[in-house]
Design a protein around this motif. Structure first.
Motif, short mmCIF file in Angstrom:
data_model
loop_
_atom_site.label_atom_id
_atom_site.label_comp_id
_atom_site.label_asym_id
_atom_site.label_seq_id
_atom_site.Cartn_x
_atom_site.Cartn_y
_atom_site.Cartn_z
N ASN A 174 28.48 8.08 -4.75
CA ASN A 174 27.29 7.26 -4.98
C ASN A 174 27.12 6.19 -3.91
N GLN A 175 28.23 5.60 -3.51
CA GLN A 175 28.17 4.56 -2.47
C GLN A 175 27.65 5.15 -1.16
N GLN A 176 28.16 6.31 -0.79
CA GLN A 176 27.72 6.95 0.45
C GLN A 176 26.23 7.29 0.41
N TRP A 217 22.57 4.14 -7.33
CA TRP A 217 23.09 3.42 -8.51
C TRP A 217 23.05 4.40 -9.68
N ASN A 218 24.21 4.98 -9.99
CA ASN A 218 24.27 6.03 -11.01
C ASN A 218 25.46 5.77 -11.92
N ARG A 249 39.32 7.56 -13.71
CA ARG A 249 38.35 6.47 -13.56
C ARG A 249 37.19 6.83 -12.64
N ALA A 250 37.03 8.14 -12.37
CA ALA A 250 35.86 8.67 -11.67
C ALA A 250 35.64 8.08 -10.28
N LEU A 251 36.71 7.86 -9.54
CA LEU A 251 36.55 7.29 -8.20
C LEU A 251 35.79 8.21 -7.23
N PRO A 252 36.01 9.53 -7.25
CA PRO A 252 35.20 10.38 -6.35
C PRO A 252 33.70 10.22 -6.61
N PHE A 253 33.31 10.12 -7.88
CA PHE A 253 31.91 9.92 -8.26
C PHE A 253 31.40 8.58 -7.70
#
Length: 314
Positions: free
Chosen positions: A118-120, A124-125, A110-114
């Protein structure tokens, strides 16, 4: 009877022992004291602090309780020659380890590292690929207590589970169970390969570069057993050549993982510092095995829970 702990448990656990076994003389130390070791009849240890010399000193010891699942760092031959009984806490890791494995797996799918990156970066990607765990096939090397718990969780996501063990006997929460000689045949079918194998003569370097070449390019490899399952250079080569999609590692040939290891620099590996089994309830669960075993021991019974063959390593 004198029971020597080579580590110092938290106060509430010590108090429960003193209360439940008033006739036992317990000694708790943060490291081994040779004088106390010589007096001990039972040793409770994590296993890594014992060597051949300490076994010689422990002349009265008849039982070693290991508050860990692995015993590969213990002086097996010296212990076997003395006929010392060894038992461990096999099974207590299944809840935290299964949750760790599932967490890593879902994180990748579910692409949590991505998302976290982005949050850091306040970005908005949405340009990433997301996958489902549902409908995939997991090959579990070592479907024992931990592997079966992993299987139970995966089946809730409608994952087809295949277990590989020495006997080929059916294991809980496995749709199929086979002997280890089916490894090469089954690797190409797996979307996820999860190893929870111990370190033994049979499992040391069981996986080679050629095995990774048999896996799907979309496969996720997860090693939560022991680091000597595969040579580091073979694993690095497979990752560099993108033979598999991703590797999640909690164990390594050399621990701590050296700062100059190429594994740190690869973008298709997740490095966990051998913490998947940790839990605030670790010692609590260990004591749930130790206390009934101690009661048995005091009655003269020797058929203890998780009694091990020290020379086999399990």
């Amino acid at each position: 009877m004198r029971v020597y702990f080579t580590f110092d448990p938290r106060p509430d656990l010590k108090e429960s022992l003193l209360r439940d076994f008033p006739e036992v003389d317990f000694v708790f130390h943060k490291k081994i004291d040779a004088e106390e070791l010589a007096k001990a009849e039972v040793i409770v240890t994590y296993g890594e602090d014992l060597d051949e010399e300490k076994i010689k000193i422990a002349e009265k010891v008849e039982w070693i309780f290991v508050a860990s699942a692995g015993i590969e760092k213990m002086p097996a031959q010296a212990i076997a020659e003395r006929g010392i009984i060894v038992s461990n806490v096999r099974g207590i890791h299944k809840k935290p380890m299964a949750e760790s494995i599932l967490a890593h797996l879902l994180s990748i799918k579910r692409a949590l590292p991505f998302i976290y990156k982005n949050q850091q970066e306040k970005t908005w990607n949405q340009k990433t690929k997301l996958y489902e765990l549902n409908g995939s096939t997991a090959l579990i090397l070592g479907p024992g207590a931990i592997g079966s718990e992993v299987g139970r969780m995966l089946q809730a996501f409608e994952v087809y589970t295949i277990g590989l063990n020495r006997s080929g006997e059916s294991a809980p929460y496995m749709n199929e169970t086979h002997t280890m000689d089916k490894l090469e045949e089954l690797l190409p079918k797996a979307d996820v390969v999860i190893s929870i194998l111990p370190s033994t003569k049979e499992t040391r370097y069981l996986l080679t570069y050629e095995h990774f070449a048999l896996m799907k390019e979309s496969c996720i490899f997860m090693n939560f057993g022991r680091g000597d399952l595969v040579k580091t250079e073979d694993l690095i080569r497979a990752l560099e050549e993108r033979k598999i999609f991703h590797a999640v590692l909690d164990v390594y040939e050399t621990e701590p993982l050296p700062a100059d290891s190429k594994l740190w620099d690869l973008d298709n590996v997740t490095i966990s510092p051998h913490i998947s089994s940790r839990s605030s309830r670790y010692l609590e669960r260990s004591f749930e095995i130790f206390k009934p075993s101690l009661r048995k021991w005091m009655k003269g019974e020797r058929d203890l829970e998780n009694k091990m063959d020290i020379l086999r390593g399990y």
